[in-house]
Design a protein around this motif. Structure first.
Motif, PDB file in Angstrom:
ATOM      1  N   ARG A  13       0.862  -1.197   0.000  1.00  8.26           N
ATOM      2  CA  ARG A  13       0.000   0.000   0.000  1.00  8.26           C
ATOM      3  C   ARG A  13       0.888   1.233   0.000  1.00  8.26           C
ATOM      4  O   ARG A  13       1.838   1.313   0.788  1.00  8.26           O
ATOM      5  CB  ARG A  13      -0.896  -0.008   1.238  1.00  8.26           C
ATOM      6  CG  ARG A  13      -1.766   1.215   1.408  1.00  8.26           C
ATOM      7  CD  ARG A  13      -2.648   1.103   2.601  1.00  8.26           C
ATOM      8  NE  ARG A  13      -3.734   0.135   2.375  1.00  8.26           N
ATOM      9  CZ  ARG A  13      -3.696  -1.142   2.710  1.00  8.26           C
ATOM     10  NH1 ARG A  13      -2.652  -1.639   3.317  1.00  8.26           N
ATOM     11  NH2 ARG A  13      -4.708  -1.956   2.448  1.00  8.26           N
ATOM     12  N   CYS A  18      -2.756   6.707   0.374  1.00  7.27           N
ATOM     13  CA  CYS A  18      -3.928   6.170   1.086  1.00  7.27           C
ATOM     14  C   CYS A  18      -4.626   7.252   1.913  1.00  7.27           C
ATOM     15  O   CYS A  18      -3.999   7.964   2.693  1.00  7.27           O
ATOM     16  CB  CYS A  18      -3.475   5.024   1.994  1.00  7.27           C
ATOM     17  SG  CYS A  18      -4.811   4.372   3.006  1.00  7.27           S
ATOM     18  N   THR A  19      -5.928   7.346   1.719  1.00  8.09           N
ATOM     19  CA  THR A  19      -6.724   8.356   2.430  1.00  8.09           C
ATOM     20  C   THR A  19      -7.440   7.776   3.649  1.00  8.09           C
ATOM     21  O   THR A  19      -8.246   8.457   4.282  1.00  8.09           O
ATOM     22  CB  THR A  19      -7.797   8.942   1.490  1.00  8.09           C
ATOM     23  OG1 THR A  19      -8.613   7.846   1.041  1.00  8.09           O
ATOM     24  CG2 THR A  19      -7.175   9.647   0.301  1.00  8.09           C
ATOM     25  N   ARG A  20      -7.190   6.489   3.941  1.00  6.34           N
ATOM     26  CA  ARG A  20      -7.834   5.784   5.081  1.00  6.34           C
ATOM     27  C   ARG A  20      -9.358   5.717   4.892  1.00  6.34           C
ATOM     28  O   ARG A  20     -10.119   5.785   5.842  1.00  6.34           O
ATOM     29  CB  ARG A  20      -7.536   6.476   6.415  1.00  6.34           C
ATOM     30  CG  ARG A  20      -6.189   6.176   7.052  1.00  6.34           C
ATOM     31  CD  ARG A  20      -5.042   6.639   6.245  1.00  6.34           C
ATOM     32  NE  ARG A  20      -3.763   6.563   6.957  1.00  6.34           N
ATOM     33  CZ  ARG A  20      -2.582   6.612   6.362  1.00  6.34           C
ATOM     34  NH1 ARG A  20      -2.502   6.720   5.034  1.00  6.34           N
ATOM     35  NH2 ARG A  20      -1.490   6.559   7.057  1.00  6.34           N
ATOM     36  N   CYS A  21      -9.787   5.629   3.674  1.00  8.06           N
ATOM     37  CA  CYS A  21     -11.240   5.578   3.433  1.00  8.06           C
ATOM     38  C   CYS A  21     -11.843   4.246   3.866  1.00  8.06           C
ATOM     39  O   CYS A  21     -13.045   4.113   3.989  1.00  8.06           O
ATOM     40  CB  CYS A  21     -11.536   5.837   1.953  1.00  8.06           C
ATOM     41  SG  CYS A  21     -11.025   4.469   0.892  1.00  8.06           S
ATOM     42  N   LYS A  22     -11.037   3.230   4.033  1.00  2.09           N
ATOM     43  CA  LYS A  22     -11.421   1.883   4.504  1.00  2.09           C
ATOM     44  C   LYS A  22     -12.242   1.089   3.484  1.00  2.09           C
ATOM     45  O   LYS A  22     -12.859   0.073   3.812  1.00  2.09           O
ATOM     46  CB  LYS A  22     -12.188   1.943   5.832  1.00  2.09           C
ATOM     47  CG  LYS A  22     -11.460   2.657   6.955  1.00  2.09           C
ATOM     48  CD  LYS A  22     -12.170   2.417   8.276  1.00  2.09           C
ATOM     49  CE  LYS A  22     -11.733   3.373   9.358  1.00  2.09           C
ATOM     50  NZ  LYS A  22     -12.323   4.704   9.270  1.00  2.09           N
ATOM     51  N   ILE A  23     -12.262   1.541   2.246  1.00  6.18           N
ATOM     52  CA  ILE A  23     -13.001   0.782   1.214  1.00  6.18           C
ATOM     53  C   ILE A  23     -12.407  -0.621   1.069  1.00  6.18           C
ATOM     54  O   ILE A  23     -13.129  -1.613   0.980  1.00  6.18           O
ATOM     55  CB  ILE A  23     -12.993   1.545  -0.136  1.00  6.18           C
ATOM     56  CG1 ILE A  23     -13.912   2.757  -0.044  1.00  6.18           C
ATOM     57  CG2 ILE A  23     -13.436   0.633  -1.286  1.00  6.18           C
ATOM     58  CD1 ILE A  23     -13.908   3.644  -1.259  1.00  6.18           C
ATOM     59  N   CYS A  24     -11.084  -0.707   1.083  1.00  2.88           N
ATOM     60  CA  CYS A  24     -10.457  -2.031   0.931  1.00  2.88           C
ATOM     61  C   CYS A  24     -10.831  -2.947   2.096  1.00  2.88           C
ATOM     62  O   CYS A  24     -11.036  -4.150   1.907  1.00  2.88           O
ATOM     63  CB  CYS A  24      -8.942  -1.909   0.808  1.00  2.88           C
ATOM     64  SG  CYS A  24      -8.172  -0.961   2.124  1.00  2.88           S
ATOM     65  N   ILE A  42      -3.930   1.616   7.579  1.00  2.00           N
ATOM     66  CA  ILE A  42      -4.514   0.363   7.106  1.00  2.00           C
ATOM     67  C   ILE A  42      -3.379  -0.653   7.072  1.00  2.00           C
ATOM     68  O   ILE A  42      -2.314  -0.384   6.500  1.00  2.00           O
ATOM     69  CB  ILE A  42      -5.121   0.505   5.700  1.00  2.00           C
ATOM     70  CG1 ILE A  42      -6.107   1.665   5.631  1.00  2.00           C
ATOM     71  CG2 ILE A  42      -5.780  -0.805   5.254  1.00  2.00           C
ATOM     72  CD1 ILE A  42      -7.421   1.460   6.317  1.00  2.00           C
ATOM     73  N   CYS A  59      -9.969   0.643  -4.813  1.00  2.00           N
ATOM     74  CA  CYS A  59      -9.259   1.740  -4.127  1.00  2.00           C
ATOM     75  C   CYS A  59      -9.364   3.009  -4.969  1.00  2.00           C
ATOM     76  O   CYS A  59      -8.931   3.027  -6.122  1.00  2.00           O
ATOM     77  CB  CYS A  59      -7.792   1.366  -3.923  1.00  2.00           C
ATOM     78  SG  CYS A  59      -6.845   2.752  -3.263  1.00  2.00           S
ATOM     79  N   PRO A  60      -9.956   4.070  -4.429  1.00  2.00           N
ATOM     80  CA  PRO A  60     -10.195   5.262  -5.261  1.00  2.00           C
ATOM     81  C   PRO A  60      -8.916   6.013  -5.651  1.00  2.00           C
ATOM     82  O   PRO A  60      -8.950   6.841  -6.552  1.00  2.00           O
ATOM     83  CB  PRO A  60     -11.089   6.142  -4.373  1.00  2.00           C
ATOM     84  CG  PRO A  60     -10.893   5.652  -2.982  1.00  2.00           C
ATOM     85  CD  PRO A  60     -10.490   4.219  -3.064  1.00  2.00           C
ATOM     86  N   VAL A  61      -7.804   5.710  -4.976  1.00  6.11           N
ATOM     87  CA  VAL A  61      -6.567   6.453  -5.297  1.00  6.11           C
ATOM     88  C   VAL A  61      -5.464   5.531  -5.811  1.00  6.11           C
ATOM     89  O   VAL A  61      -4.291   5.923  -5.864  1.00  6.11           O
ATOM     90  CB  VAL A  61      -6.075   7.245  -4.052  1.00  6.11           C
ATOM     91  CG1 VAL A  61      -7.037   8.360  -3.688  1.00  6.11           C
ATOM     92  CG2 VAL A  61      -5.852   6.329  -2.852  1.00  6.11           C
ATOM     93  N   ALA A  63      -3.923   3.013  -4.577  1.00 10.72           N
ATOM     94  CA  ALA A  63      -2.809   2.926  -3.623  1.00 10.72           C
ATOM     95  C   ALA A  63      -2.327   1.497  -3.398  1.00 10.72           C
ATOM     96  O   ALA A  63      -1.297   1.295  -2.768  1.00 10.72           O
ATOM     97  CB  ALA A  63      -3.243   3.532  -2.287  1.00 10.72           C
TER      98      ALA A  63
HETATM   99  S1  SF4 Z   1      -9.129   1.646  -0.455  1.00 15.17           S
HETATM  100 FE1  SF4 Z   1      -7.196   2.647  -0.945  1.00 15.17          FE
HETATM  101  S2  SF4 Z   1      -7.373   4.700  -0.076  1.00 15.17           S
HETATM  102 FE2  SF4 Z   1      -8.989   3.471   0.866  1.00 15.17          FE
HETATM  103  S3  SF4 Z   1      -8.064   2.689   2.745  1.00 15.17           S
HETATM  104 FE3  SF4 Z   1      -7.690   1.122   1.221  1.00 15.17          FE
HETATM  105  S4  SF4 Z   1      -5.690   1.613   0.353  1.00 15.17           S
HETATM  106 FE4  SF4 Z   1      -6.388   3.427   1.491  1.00 15.17          FE
END
Ligand code: SF4
Ligand code: SF4
Length: 503
Positions: A13, A18-24, A42, A59-61, A63
């Protein structure tokens, strides 16, 4: 006991992105990603990763990167990574190894060693944009010749034709059961079959009543467990398929664990909820061609001879002789499922070592039935690892009337071939009946993707036919003169009935 397995994949990662959005964290059904609130980070447990790539794509960015672990064992051409890992896994668990999807061994693919012909100078190609090319395919027994009755001004067909399926494209959707897949997937396939003018096979787990409205485009299957089979089920399908075997696990039955048999699946399969759904390896009433004939005619009788009856077998060493018997048993369609046929769960040892490639099986069955003068009495559907429109065209040139696709349709919906279908945690919401995970598959979106795939392949099939100067796929069936082989032995070429490229 300490485990000695290396993680197969490494999850990395980019912490700056990483924006810590927690999508993953939410998307991973295997619990790879976790949010550490104390560190506001994360964290990932690579050893749990199955390389489904759901997190990478969501992952929106961008990462996340998943890559194969570079810490492989010392290179050894005999004791490969796969063998060492399998031994260690079995030493940990004492269990037979399971795998989802089909055999992934490279040396079992012949499609890539077969090349198609094209017209040049002396025989003009046909441009499919300007001229019609017919890919409609009738599946079922055909009469050897047609008789006509001539009245004063009218000519009528005197020959009584048997029931046939009429597919607008030689691509049908292979049997995949409700239970192995969820209702969203079945609905997407059924709707796609209607849109494409083809057929969806509901597999051995019965047909959900909500899908009866698609029954004109549904093939209902009768397998050794006889799940969901009653008069209504048989009457509702456009055709009936008796499943004797499947390419992913020839000679092996099936087992849907009780925890996956929900109320709905139990209702459709006609078994008590929560009980194991076991498909025995053999049909307990079929031990000979004569027994098979009895079942074929019992089914025909039940539906008053209005629907074709297919028999599906795994491609094995004596497929040609078995197929010859199946024709004489009265089947209208034979389905040959090759060694690369997929399944939700198969013992890995069986999946990778039992059965033969579909290319060899189709060629030998087609040839045997031609030699015996019975080829027109049945249609032949090839199945098991069809990956592209070119594979379809090559299958037809080898002798098939049409193909079944299963894995390709699931890939179109989102499957990334992680081969972990047997866990019931399919991250793409396909090979799972978990109500929450199943919601990940939008049937509307999945249906459109499958329709697009079939339309795209159908266009390409017409282009390849046009290049060969053919205006109907019927002209290609078993026309092996249109194929040439590369990198094959004389014996392989002989069995395929194909000349070497350059000849
Ligand atoms: S989906 Fe991407 S941006 Fe969001 S927490 Fe996981 S690694 Fe970070
Ligand atoms: S259906 Fe799901 S679990 Fe099976 S291989 Fe595809 S992504 Fe993996």
């Amino acid at each position: 006991m300490r485990r000695y397995l290396l993680p197969e994949y490494i999850v990395e990662r980019d912490d700056l992105k990483c924006t810590r959005c927690k999508i993953c964290v939410e998307q991973c059904t295997y619990g790879v990603h976790n949010y550490n609130a104390i560190k506001n980070m994360i964290e990932s447990r690579s050893e749990l990763c199955v390389d489904c790539l759901r997190c990478v794509l969501f992952c929106p960015v961008n990462a996340i990167t998943v890559r194969r672990n570079p810490n492989v064992y010392k290179e050894n051409y005999h004791w490969t990574y796969e063998f060492i890992t399998s031994i260690k896994r079995q030493a940990d668990t004492g269990s037979a190894l399971l795998s989802g999807m089909g055999c992934d061994k490279q040396n079992l693919t012949y499609w890539d060693k077969l090349l198609l012909n094209a017209c040049q100078v002396t025989n003009p190609p046909i441009d499919p944009i300007r001229e019609p090319i017919e890919i409609r395919t009738y599946l079922g027994g055909k009469p050897k010749m047609l008789e006509f009755e001539f009245n004063d001004e009218d000519i009528t067909l005197g020959t009584k034709l048997g029931p046939c399926l009429c597919a607008e494209t030689p691509i049908l959707f292979a049997a995949m059961s409700y239970g192995a897949l969820n209702l969203n997937v079945h609905e997407a396939l059924a709707r796609a079959a209607v849109d494409c003018g083809t057929y969806f096979n509901c597999g051995e787990g019965g047909l959900h009543p909500s899908l009866y409205k698609y029954s004109d485009h549904t093939i209902v299957q009768v397998a050794s467990g006889r799940f969901g089979v009653d008069l209504k089920y048989l009457s509702v399908g456009a055709a009936i398929e008796i499943k004797i075997g499947q390419g992913a696990k020839p000679g092996i039955g099936g087992h849907l664990p009780g925890e996956k048999v929900s109320d709905d699946i139990a209702m459709v399969r006609m078994i008590p909820a929560g009980t194991d759904a076991i498909s025995p390896a053999p049909h307990h009433d079929i031990y000979s061609i004569e027994d098979l004939r009895q079942l074929i005619y019992a089914l025909k009788e039940t539906v008053e001879y209005t629907k074709p009856v297919a028999v599906k077998i795994a491609a094995v060493h004596n497929s040609a002789a078995i197929a010859s018997g199946i024709v004489r048993a009265g089947a209208d369609i034979i389905v040959l499922d090759g060694v690369r046929g997929a399944t939700g769960a198969a013992p890995k040892a069986i999946r990778d070592n039992v059965g033969i490639p579909i290319e060899l099986a189709v060629a030998s069955v087609d040839q045997r039935l031609r030699d015996e003068g019975v080829r027109d009495e049945v249609s032949l559907i090839a199945s098991g690892g069809i990956r592209s429109s070119a594979d379809v065209v090559k299958a037809v040139a080898l002798g098939a009337d049409a193909v079944y696709i299963g894995t390709a349709a699931l890939i179109a919906m989102g499957c990334t071939l992680c081969q972990k279908c047997y866990t019931g945690k399919c991250p793409w919401g396909i090979a799972t009946t978990d109500p929450e995970i199943s919601k990940r598959l939008n049937p509307e979106d999945a249906y459109k993707r499958v329709v697009n795939l079939v339309k795209a392949w159908s266009i390409e099939i017409k282009e390849m036919l046009g290049a060969m100067g053919m205006d109907a796929i019927e002209s290609l069936r078993g026309n092996r003169e249109q194929l040439r082989g590369v990198g094959l032995t004389d014996r392989e070429l002989e069995i395929l009935g194909v000349k070497m490229a350059g000849e």
